[in-house]
Every structure is written in structure tokens, then in C-alpha cells.
Design a protein around this motif. Structure first.
Motif, PDB file in Angstrom:
ATOM      1  N   ASN A   1      -9.471   1.527   3.665  1.00 32.49           N
ATOM      2  CA  ASN A   1      -9.575   1.772   1.941  1.00 32.49           C
ATOM      3  C   ASN A   1      -8.025   1.646   1.849  1.00 32.49           C
ATOM      4  N   LEU A   2      -7.663   0.417   1.798  1.00 33.37           N
ATOM      5  CA  LEU A   2      -6.391   0.072   0.446  1.00 33.37           C
ATOM      6  C   LEU A   2      -6.770  -0.547  -0.552  1.00 33.37           C
ATOM      7  N   LEU A   3      -5.969  -0.079  -1.337  1.00 33.74           N
ATOM      8  CA  LEU A   3      -6.573  -1.202  -2.431  1.00 33.74           C
ATOM      9  C   LEU A   3      -6.273  -2.190  -3.222  1.00 33.74           C
ATOM     10  N   GLY A   4      -7.093  -3.690  -3.045  1.00 27.83           N
ATOM     11  CA  GLY A   4      -6.766  -5.132  -2.804  1.00 27.83           C
ATOM     12  C   GLY A   4      -5.725  -5.630  -3.419  1.00 27.83           C
ATOM     13  N   ASP A   5      -5.694  -4.581  -5.211  1.00 20.88           N
ATOM     14  CA  ASP A   5      -4.923  -5.435  -6.128  1.00 20.88           C
ATOM     15  C   ASP A   5      -3.512  -4.550  -6.567  1.00 20.88           C
ATOM     16  N   LEU A   6      -3.442  -3.643  -5.505  1.00 22.79           N
ATOM     17  CA  LEU A   6      -1.492  -3.088  -4.823  1.00 22.79           C
ATOM     18  C   LEU A   6      -1.038  -3.505  -3.829  1.00 22.79           C
ATOM     19  N   THR A   7       0.260  -4.281  -4.000  1.00 22.12           N
ATOM     20  CA  THR A   7       0.474  -4.005  -3.149  1.00 22.12           C
ATOM     21  C   THR A   7       0.635  -3.134  -1.897  1.00 22.12           C
ATOM     22  N   ALA A   8       1.373  -3.112  -0.583  1.00 26.65           N
ATOM     23  CA  ALA A   8       1.830  -2.068   0.254  1.00 26.65           C
ATOM     24  C   ALA A   8       2.354  -1.018  -0.340  1.00 26.65           C
ATOM     25  N   LEU A   9       3.269  -1.479  -0.936  1.00 26.77           N
ATOM     26  CA  LEU A   9       4.357  -0.356  -1.288  1.00 26.77           C
ATOM     27  C   LEU A   9       3.429   0.417  -2.471  1.00 26.77           C
ATOM     28  N   GLU A  10       3.208  -0.003  -3.722  1.00 26.67           N
ATOM     29  CA  GLU A  10       1.680   0.391  -4.534  1.00 26.67           C
ATOM     30  C   GLU A  10       1.148   1.533  -3.593  1.00 26.67           C
TER      31      GLU A  10
ATOM     32  N   ASP B   1       8.011   9.504  -4.725  1.00 30.82           N
ATOM     33  CA  ASP B   1       9.413   9.754  -4.004  1.00 30.82           C
ATOM     34  C   ASP B   1       9.164   8.193  -3.373  1.00 30.82           C
ATOM     35  N   LYS B   2       9.574   6.535  -4.012  1.00 32.24           N
ATOM     36  CA  LYS B   2       9.575   5.418  -4.255  1.00 32.24           C
ATOM     37  C   LYS B   2      10.825   4.960  -2.172  1.00 32.24           C
ATOM     38  N   GLU B   3      11.837   6.264  -2.751  1.00 32.90           N
ATOM     39  CA  GLU B   3      12.316   6.086  -0.998  1.00 32.90           C
ATOM     40  C   GLU B   3      12.314   6.203  -0.182  1.00 32.90           C
ATOM     41  N   LEU B   4      11.333   7.754  -0.323  1.00 32.36           N
ATOM     42  CA  LEU B   4      10.682   8.200   1.201  1.00 32.36           C
ATOM     43  C   LEU B   4       9.198   6.982   1.863  1.00 32.36           C
ATOM     44  N   ALA B   5       8.537   6.364   0.224  1.00 33.44           N
ATOM     45  CA  ALA B   5       7.702   6.101   0.655  1.00 33.44           C
ATOM     46  C   ALA B   5       8.023   4.203   0.857  1.00 33.44           C
ATOM     47  N   ILE B   6       8.973   3.783   0.559  1.00 36.29           N
ATOM     48  CA  ILE B   6       9.733   2.619   1.240  1.00 36.29           C
ATOM     49  C   ILE B   6      10.470   2.752   3.176  1.00 36.29           C
ATOM     50  N   SER B   7      11.397   4.565   3.314  1.00 36.00           N
ATOM     51  CA  SER B   7      11.117   4.877   4.313  1.00 36.00           C
ATOM     52  C   SER B   7      10.385   4.866   5.509  1.00 36.00           C
TER      53      SER B   7
ATOM     54  N   LEU C   1       6.745  -2.096   8.795  1.00 36.13           N
ATOM     55  CA  LEU C   1       6.830  -3.348   7.887  1.00 36.13           C
ATOM     56  C   LEU C   1       7.961  -3.205   6.773  1.00 36.13           C
ATOM     57  N   GLU C   2       8.903  -2.982   7.607  1.00 37.25           N
ATOM     58  CA  GLU C   2       9.974  -3.553   6.372  1.00 37.25           C
ATOM     59  C   GLU C   2      10.131  -5.169   5.811  1.00 37.25           C
ATOM     60  N   GLY C   3      10.435  -5.010   4.814  1.00 36.25           N
ATOM     61  CA  GLY C   3      10.009  -6.515   4.330  1.00 36.25           C
ATOM     62  C   GLY C   3       8.106  -6.658   4.211  1.00 36.25           C
ATOM     63  N   LEU C   4       7.498  -6.236   4.356  1.00 34.94           N
ATOM     64  CA  LEU C   4       5.839  -5.883   3.935  1.00 34.94           C
ATOM     65  C   LEU C   4       6.178  -5.595   2.937  1.00 34.94           C
ATOM     66  N   GLU C   5       6.789  -5.514   2.059  1.00 38.44           N
ATOM     67  CA  GLU C   5       6.231  -3.752   1.243  1.00 38.44           C
ATOM     68  C   GLU C   5       6.153  -4.179  -0.285  1.00 38.44           C
ATOM     69  N   ASP C   6       6.221  -5.687  -0.929  1.00 39.11           N
ATOM     70  CA  ASP C   6       5.429  -6.356  -1.792  1.00 39.11           C
ATOM     71  C   ASP C   6       3.771  -7.037  -1.173  1.00 39.11           C
ATOM     72  N   ARG C   7       3.804  -7.126   0.112  1.00 42.05           N
ATOM     73  CA  ARG C   7       2.504  -7.744  -0.436  1.00 42.05           C
ATOM     74  C   ARG C   7       0.718  -7.562  -0.525  1.00 42.05           C
ATOM     75  N   PHE C   8       0.288  -8.320  -0.331  1.00 46.30           N
ATOM     76  CA  PHE C   8      -1.034  -7.468  -1.048  1.00 46.30           C
ATOM     77  C   PHE C   8      -1.884  -7.117   0.710  1.00 46.30           C
ATOM     78  N   PRO C   9      -3.122  -6.353   0.281  1.00 47.66           N
ATOM     79  CA  PRO C   9      -3.713  -6.022   1.830  1.00 47.66           C
ATOM     80  C   PRO C   9      -4.104  -8.056   2.635  1.00 47.66           C
TER      81      PRO C   9
END
Ligand SMILES: Nc1ncnc2c1ncn2[C@@H]1O[C@H](COP(=O)(O)OP(=O)(O)OP(=O)(O)O)[C@@H](O)[C@H]1O
Ligand SMILES: [Mg+2]
Length: 260
Positions: free
Chosen positions: A95-104, A117-123, A130-138
Motif C-alpha cells: 500500500n504505497l501511494l503510487g503518485d508519490l516517490t519512495a522518499l515522499e 525528518d528528511k535526513e532520517l527518511a533518506i538514511s 534503496l540508496e539512489g532510488l529515493e525519487d523512483r515511483f512505486p
């Protein structure tokens, strides 16, 4: 003090002829840091139990305490607050939201929990590989990668307990192992308590405790593979300590001989 105490938890659906006893008097005590695999045939009550621990559902009878406090029952707002503060739930179908990226997707859950906490989300995305895939959509990720976003998302709100319902149910065994490795490692580092439902008995090696349900009752409650490993590591450490002590004693003896 146990983290979770369930006493006589019963959940009845329907009434009269259509009555179903999904849970039939569950008594369980769960300590902080336990990693529990929940097994049992289809319809044995696993999801119902997880939903009650998550305060997504209420027992018909029995009591549920969390850190010695009774979990709110019948008060939707209080149940929601309890869930926000304590529970990370990983559903079977991501149940990820399809319109949002992994990070979002991760940031959204933090926002709901009031801990952006964006830093925490990225870490956290990095921790599950999943480093490098933060901006991918599901839609641009594989099933295993999506499931890892779901894990990062449930961890990023800093829950006390992680609940996973067949979280590797639709993954191949290699991906399923990777997903479990990420989950267990993160849980152990953060001393989180975990309960995961599975039909795959081989995954009990990731658990410190294995509970089997049948017809809404606990039919077995045993140590899992991790606890055996931990036990072996402990006794090996004791043997080494004993060995070291013996060596020190013999050095003392030799020293005595030399010094006189
Ligand atoms: N909303 C509902 N209304 C009526 N009966 C329900 C409802 N939800 C679950 N049940 C019944 O409660 C019992 C336990 O269901 P539950 O979903 O907890 O089983 P489960 O162990 O998770 O099974 P599975 O492995 O198939 O997911 C089943 O007999 C099911 O049919
Ligand atoms: Mg289920």
C-alpha cells in the motif's frame, strides 16, 4: 515488565449462526526486543491478532496492555493516537501511494506521525538497500524494492513495535531473504519489537520466538532460530571466558615458578 500483555483476548465476528470465533482466549506476554514469527493455517486468526495489537480492531473480550497501560478500546481517536505513536504496520500488498516517490511515501508517514525528518527518511531508505532510488515511483520499482520502501516507511516514524502481515508473501525466496535481513537488522539495531505473520516456516530462523495459532488459540510457543543462535553465541562466549581464565591461572603459576 512486559511490553505487551494480552489476557483472554477473544474476537467474535457476527452473531448467532454466523458467529465466528476468530480469536478464542489468547494470553500472551511480549518483551521489548522480541522478534516473533506468527504461524498457523489460513483462518486461524493471525491477521485478527495483528490488527488487535495494532489497535486497528478491538477484542470482544479480554484486556490488552502496552507498557502496563490499558490500550484504548472503543475510542477511535485514542486508538489512532496509540497507533501513530507506537505501531509500524507493514501490509501484505505494500500500500504505497503510487503518485508519490519512495522518499515522499516515507515522508508522508512521518508527517502523519508528526516527526518529519528528511535526513532520517533518506538514511532509512539507505538502510534497506534503496540508496539512489529515493525519487523512483512505486511503478518503477520491483516488488522487493517496494516492500523495502514499505519497511523504511514503517520504521521512519520510530515505532515501538513493527507488525508485518505476510510481508514476503509475494516475493521469491532470495528477495524475501533480503527483505527479512533488512528488517531484522534494523529492528535489532533499534531494539524494536517485531511480530510477523508468515506461511513460510523457513523464515522462523529470523525470529527469536515462534508462535503457532490454530482456531484462534495459541497451540505452540517456542524459541526461534535467532534465539538458538544467540544461545549458542552466549555459551561459546562463556567457554572462551573460561579458557581465558585457565590461561591466566597457568601464567600465574609459571610466573610464581620463575619469581619463586
Ligand atoms: N470481517 C470479518 N467478518 C467475519 N469473519 C471474519 C472477518 N475477518 C475475519 N473473519 C474470520 O475470522 C477467522 C480468522 O481470520 P484471520 O483473517 O485472522 O485469519 P488468518 O489466520 O489471518 O488467515 P490467512 O492465513 O488466510 O490470512 C476466519 O475464520 C475468518 O473467516
Ligand atoms: Mg491473514
Amino acid at each position: 515488565m512486559a511490553l505487551i500483555e494480552l489476557n483472554g483476548i477473544t474476537r467474535i465476528y457476527g452473531e448467532g449462526e454466523t458467529e465466528v470465533r476468530a480469536l478464542d482466549g489468547i494470553d500472551l506476554s511480549i518483551e521489548r526486543g522480541e522478534i516473533i514469527a506468527l504461524l498457523g493455517p489460513s483462518g486461524s486468526g493471525k491477521t485478527t491478532l495483528l490488527n488487535i495489537i495494532a489497535a486497528l480492531d478491538e477484542p470482544t473480550e479480554g484486556t490488552y496492555s502496552f507498557e502496563s497501560q490499558e490500550v484504548p478500546n472503543g475510542n477511535v481517536e485514542a486508538m489512532t493516537t496509540f497507533r501513530r505513536e507506537n505501531i509500524g504496520y507493514i501490509f501484505q500488498f505494500f500500500n504505497l501511494l503510487g503518485d508519490l516517490t519512495a522518499l515522499e511515501n516515507v515522508l508522508l508517514v512521518q508527517e502523519i506521525a508528526g516527526v518529519r525528518d528528511k535526513e532520517l527518511a533518506i538514511s532509512q531508505l539507505k538502510e534497506v538497500g534503496l540508496e539512489g532510488l529515493e525519487d523512483r515511483f512505486p511503478a518503477q520499482m520491483s516488488g522487493g524494492q517496494r516492500q523495502r520502501v514499505a519497511i523504511a516507511r514503517s520504521l521512519s516514524k520510530k515505532p515501538n513495535i513493527i507488525l508485518g502481515d505476510e510481508l514476503t508473501g509475494n516475493l521469491d525466496s532470495e528477495t524475501s531473504n533480503q527483505v527479512m535481513d533488512s528488517l531484522i537488522e534494523t529492528c535489532r539495531e533499534g531494539d524494536l519489537t517485531t511480530m510477523f505473520v508468515t506461511h513460510d516456516t523457513s523464515l522462523t530462523r529470523f525470529a527469536t520466538r515462534v508462535i503457532n495459532l490454530d482456531s484462534g488459540r495459541v497451540v505452540s510457543d517456542e524459541p526461534g532460530g535467532l534465539s538458538t543462535m544467540a544461545g549458542q553465541a552466549r555459551s561459546a562466549a562463556k567457554d572462551i571466558a573460561k579458557g581465558a581464565k585457565n590461561i591466566v591461572e597457568s601464567i600465574k603459576d609459571v610466573a610464581k615458578d620463575i619469581i619463586g
